[in-house]
Scaffold this motif. Structure first.
Motif, PDB file in Angstrom:
ATOM      1  N   LEU A  66      56.261  -5.998  53.866  1.00 51.00           N
ATOM      2  CA  LEU A  66      56.219  -5.970  52.410  1.00 51.00           C
ATOM      3  C   LEU A  66      57.233  -6.906  51.772  1.00 51.00           C
ATOM      4  CD1 LEU A  66      55.495  -2.225  51.608  1.00 51.00           C
ATOM      5  CD2 LEU A  66      53.915  -4.156  51.808  1.00 51.00           C
ATOM      6  N   THR A  67      58.072  -7.553  52.577  1.00 47.85           N
ATOM      7  CA  THR A  67      58.933  -8.608  52.036  1.00 47.85           C
ATOM      8  C   THR A  67      58.143  -9.895  51.826  1.00 47.85           C
ATOM      9  OG1 THR A  67      59.631  -9.086  54.310  1.00 47.85           O
ATOM     10  CG2 THR A  67      61.090  -7.714  52.972  1.00 47.85           C
ATOM     11  N   THR A  68      56.910  -9.933  52.310  1.00 47.47           N
ATOM     12  CA  THR A  68      56.017 -11.070  52.068  1.00 47.47           C
ATOM     13  C   THR A  68      55.256 -10.831  50.764  1.00 47.47           C
ATOM     14  OG1 THR A  68      55.741 -11.484  54.443  1.00 47.47           O
ATOM     15  CG2 THR A  68      54.064 -12.386  52.950  1.00 47.47           C
ATOM     16  N   PRO A  69      55.481 -11.639  49.744  1.00 47.92           N
ATOM     17  CA  PRO A  69      54.786 -11.427  48.464  1.00 47.92           C
ATOM     18  C   PRO A  69      53.271 -11.487  48.628  1.00 47.92           C
ATOM     19  CG  PRO A  69      56.588 -12.998  48.204  1.00 47.92           C
ATOM     20  CD  PRO A  69      56.432 -12.772  49.683  1.00 47.92           C
ATOM     21  N   GLY A  70      52.591 -10.526  48.016  1.00 45.58           N
ATOM     22  CA  GLY A  70      51.142 -10.514  48.032  1.00 45.58           C
ATOM     23  C   GLY A  70      50.509  -9.781  49.197  1.00 45.58           C
ATOM     24  N   THR A  71      51.308  -9.124  50.021  1.00 48.34           N
ATOM     25  CA  THR A  71      50.758  -8.440  51.201  1.00 48.34           C
ATOM     26  C   THR A  71      49.687  -7.428  50.814  1.00 48.34           C
ATOM     27  OG1 THR A  71      52.691  -8.773  52.614  1.00 48.34           O
ATOM     28  CG2 THR A  71      51.303  -6.879  53.110  1.00 48.34           C
ATOM     29  N   PHE A  72      49.959  -6.603  49.826  1.00 45.43           N
ATOM     30  CA  PHE A  72      48.973  -5.590  49.434  1.00 45.43           C
ATOM     31  C   PHE A  72      47.686  -6.236  48.900  1.00 45.43           C
ATOM     32  CE2 PHE A  72      52.401  -2.219  48.970  1.00 45.43           C
ATOM     33  CZ  PHE A  72      51.918  -1.460  50.028  1.00 45.43           C
ATOM     34  N   ASP A  73      47.824  -7.347  48.188  1.00 42.12           N
ATOM     35  CA  ASP A  73      46.645  -8.007  47.628  1.00 42.12           C
ATOM     36  C   ASP A  73      45.723  -8.533  48.724  1.00 42.12           C
ATOM     37  OD1 ASP A  73      47.577  -7.555  45.055  1.00 42.12           O
ATOM     38  OD2 ASP A  73      48.627  -9.479  44.950  1.00 42.12           O
ATOM     39  N   HIS A  74      46.294  -8.976  49.834  1.00 42.63           N
ATOM     40  CA  HIS A  74      45.497  -9.578  50.905  1.00 42.63           C
ATOM     41  C   HIS A  74      45.136  -8.581  52.008  1.00 42.63           C
ATOM     42  CE1 HIS A  74      45.701 -13.960  49.900  1.00 42.63           C
ATOM     43  NE2 HIS A  74      46.628 -13.490  49.089  1.00 42.63           N
ATOM     44  N   LEU A  75      45.736  -7.411  51.980  1.00 42.20           N
ATOM     45  CA  LEU A  75      45.529  -6.456  53.069  1.00 42.20           C
ATOM     46  C   LEU A  75      44.064  -6.056  53.265  1.00 42.20           C
ATOM     47  CD1 LEU A  75      46.783  -4.776  55.308  1.00 42.20           C
ATOM     48  CD2 LEU A  75      47.319  -3.007  53.613  1.00 42.20           C
ATOM     49  N   PRO A  76      43.307  -5.719  52.223  1.00 40.43           N
ATOM     50  CA  PRO A  76      41.901  -5.329  52.463  1.00 40.43           C
ATOM     51  C   PRO A  76      41.095  -6.402  53.191  1.00 40.43           C
ATOM     52  CG  PRO A  76      42.576  -4.720  50.244  1.00 40.43           C
ATOM     53  CD  PRO A  76      43.671  -5.587  50.797  1.00 40.43           C
ATOM     54  N   ASP A  77      41.239  -7.656  52.789  1.00 43.43           N
ATOM     55  CA  ASP A  77      40.499  -8.734  53.444  1.00 43.43           C
ATOM     56  C   ASP A  77      40.944  -8.913  54.888  1.00 43.43           C
ATOM     57  OD1 ASP A  77      39.009  -9.225  51.188  1.00 43.43           O
ATOM     58  OD2 ASP A  77      40.250 -10.909  50.503  1.00 43.43           O
ATOM     59  N   LEU A  78      42.235  -8.777  55.133  1.00 44.40           N
ATOM     60  CA  LEU A  78      42.740  -8.944  56.495  1.00 44.40           C
ATOM     61  C   LEU A  78      42.265  -7.804  57.397  1.00 44.40           C
ATOM     62  CD1 LEU A  78      46.354 -10.127  55.631  1.00 44.40           C
ATOM     63  CD2 LEU A  78      44.562 -11.514  56.692  1.00 44.40           C
ATOM     64  N   LEU A  79      42.255  -6.583  56.856  1.00 43.83           N
ATOM     65  CA  LEU A  79      41.758  -5.449  57.634  1.00 43.83           C
ATOM     66  C   LEU A  79      40.289  -5.654  58.006  1.00 43.83           C
ATOM     67  CD1 LEU A  79      43.442  -2.549  55.645  1.00 43.83           C
ATOM     68  CD2 LEU A  79      43.849  -3.071  58.054  1.00 43.83           C
ATOM     69  N   ALA A  80      39.517  -6.162  57.086  1.00 45.06           N
ATOM     70  CA  ALA A  80      38.103  -6.423  57.365  1.00 45.06           C
ATOM     71  C   ALA A  80      37.946  -7.569  58.348  1.00 45.06           C
ATOM     72  CB  ALA A  80      37.367  -6.747  56.062  1.00 45.06           C
ATOM     73  N   ARG A  81      38.775  -8.574  58.227  1.00 48.30           N
ATOM     74  CA  ARG A  81      38.691  -9.770  59.084  1.00 48.30           C
ATOM     75  C   ARG A  81      38.929  -9.422  60.551  1.00 48.30           C
ATOM     76  NH1 ARG A  81      39.820 -15.233  57.408  1.00 48.30           N
ATOM     77  NH2 ARG A  81      40.343 -16.621  59.137  1.00 48.30           N
ATOM     78  N   TYR A  82      39.864  -8.511  60.801  1.00 39.15           N
ATOM     79  CA  TYR A  82      40.232  -8.201  62.180  1.00 39.15           C
ATOM     80  C   TYR A  82      39.784  -6.808  62.619  1.00 39.15           C
ATOM     81  CZ  TYR A  82      43.086 -12.251  61.108  1.00 39.15           C
ATOM     82  OH  TYR A  82      43.496 -13.504  60.704  1.00 39.15           O
ATOM     83  N   ASP A  83      38.893  -6.232  61.872  1.00 34.23           N
ATOM     84  CA  ASP A  83      38.405  -4.892  62.192  1.00 34.23           C
ATOM     85  C   ASP A  83      37.814  -4.847  63.601  1.00 34.23           C
ATOM     86  OD1 ASP A  83      37.647  -2.191  61.675  1.00 34.23           O
ATOM     87  OD2 ASP A  83      35.600  -2.879  61.335  1.00 34.23           O
ATOM     88  N   GLY A  84      38.234  -3.868  64.379  1.00 37.57           N
ATOM     89  CA  GLY A  84      37.732  -3.708  65.731  1.00 37.57           C
ATOM     90  C   GLY A  84      38.383  -4.604  66.757  1.00 37.57           C
TER      91      GLY A  84
END
Length: 233
Positions: A66-84
């Motif tokens: 969370l010290t990386t700005p924008g982590t929450f904004d990009h988290l949904p896309d990243l979770l979908a990108r690497y799902d499974g």
């Protein structure tokens, strides 16, 4: 997202769904890989190119800080990108609001640099694994006895792998993840000392988030993956 729960005295290492008991297990994929890569980027837009290389090299668990700005904004896309394929956790959690937000966003696990039994209770109630940080026996045992999924020995570089062997005397069931200053040689030593996994940042990532050679990153990641596989439980 939830994990399997076990009783406080049990060593919970794997599992996917929280059903009964008090301790939420770490994700199975994270435990099997024995390696968590701490991705501390300058901005969240830089995550995907680096994570793509890490995952191609066999990394199966990444802590987004969370010290990386924008982590929450990009988290949904990243979770979908690497799902499974890989577990994405949220780290550097230092308040209850961010903890709740990470849970709601679907983080596979949570990491905090501090000892907070309130955070452990909040995450456990939500059915999400949490790894709180600490260094002293009192701090680590407080989190473990409160129901933490594992405890983060931080900063691990200040004590070394023999410290875990000493902790295992009074706390034989303690599930520990060393973090901070863990290089390739130290990773092997910590795993041999009984760590469930190692948390690695700079020694693996190098300058990857500052425009560094991604081929070199792939080689470093593969070396860590090989060492952790060689020391599988």
């Amino acid at each position: 997202m939830t994990g399997e729960k076990t009783l406080p005295g049990e060593t919970a290492l794997t599992g996917e769904t929280a059903l009964t008991g008090e301790r939420v297990a770490l994700p199975a994929r994270t435990v099997e890989s024995r390696l968590i890569v701490v991705a501390r980027a300058q901005r969240a837009e830089d995550y995907a190119p680096v994570l793509d290389v890490l995952i191609e090299a066999g990394i199966r668990s990444v802590e987004l800080t969370l010290t990386t700005p924008g982590t929450f904004d990009h988290l949904p896309d990243l979770l979908a990108r690497y799902d499974g394929v890989a577990d994405l956790g949220v780290g550097t959690v230092t308040n209850g609001v961010d903890l709740a937000r990470a849970v709601d966003a679907g983080a596979r696990y949570l990491v905090t640099p501090i000892t907070s039994t309130a955070f452990v209770a909040q995450a456990t109630d939500a059915g999400v694994p949490i790894v709180p940080g600490g260094l002293t026996p009192t701090e680590l045992f407080a989190s473990w006895s409160a129901g933490a999924s594992a405890v983060k020995i931080f900063p691990a570089g200040q004590v070394g792998p023999a410290y875990l062997k000493d902790l295992r005397g009074p706390f034989p069931d303690l599930v520990a993840v060393p973090s901070g200053g863990v290089d390739l040689a130290e990773a092997e030593a910590w795993l041999a000392a009984g760590a469930v996994a190692v948390s690695v940042g700079g020694p693996l990532l190098g300058d990857a988030f500052r425009g560094g050679d991604l081929g070199a990153l792939r080689d470093r990641a593969a070396a860590f993956v090989e060492v952790c596989a060689r020391n599988a439980a």
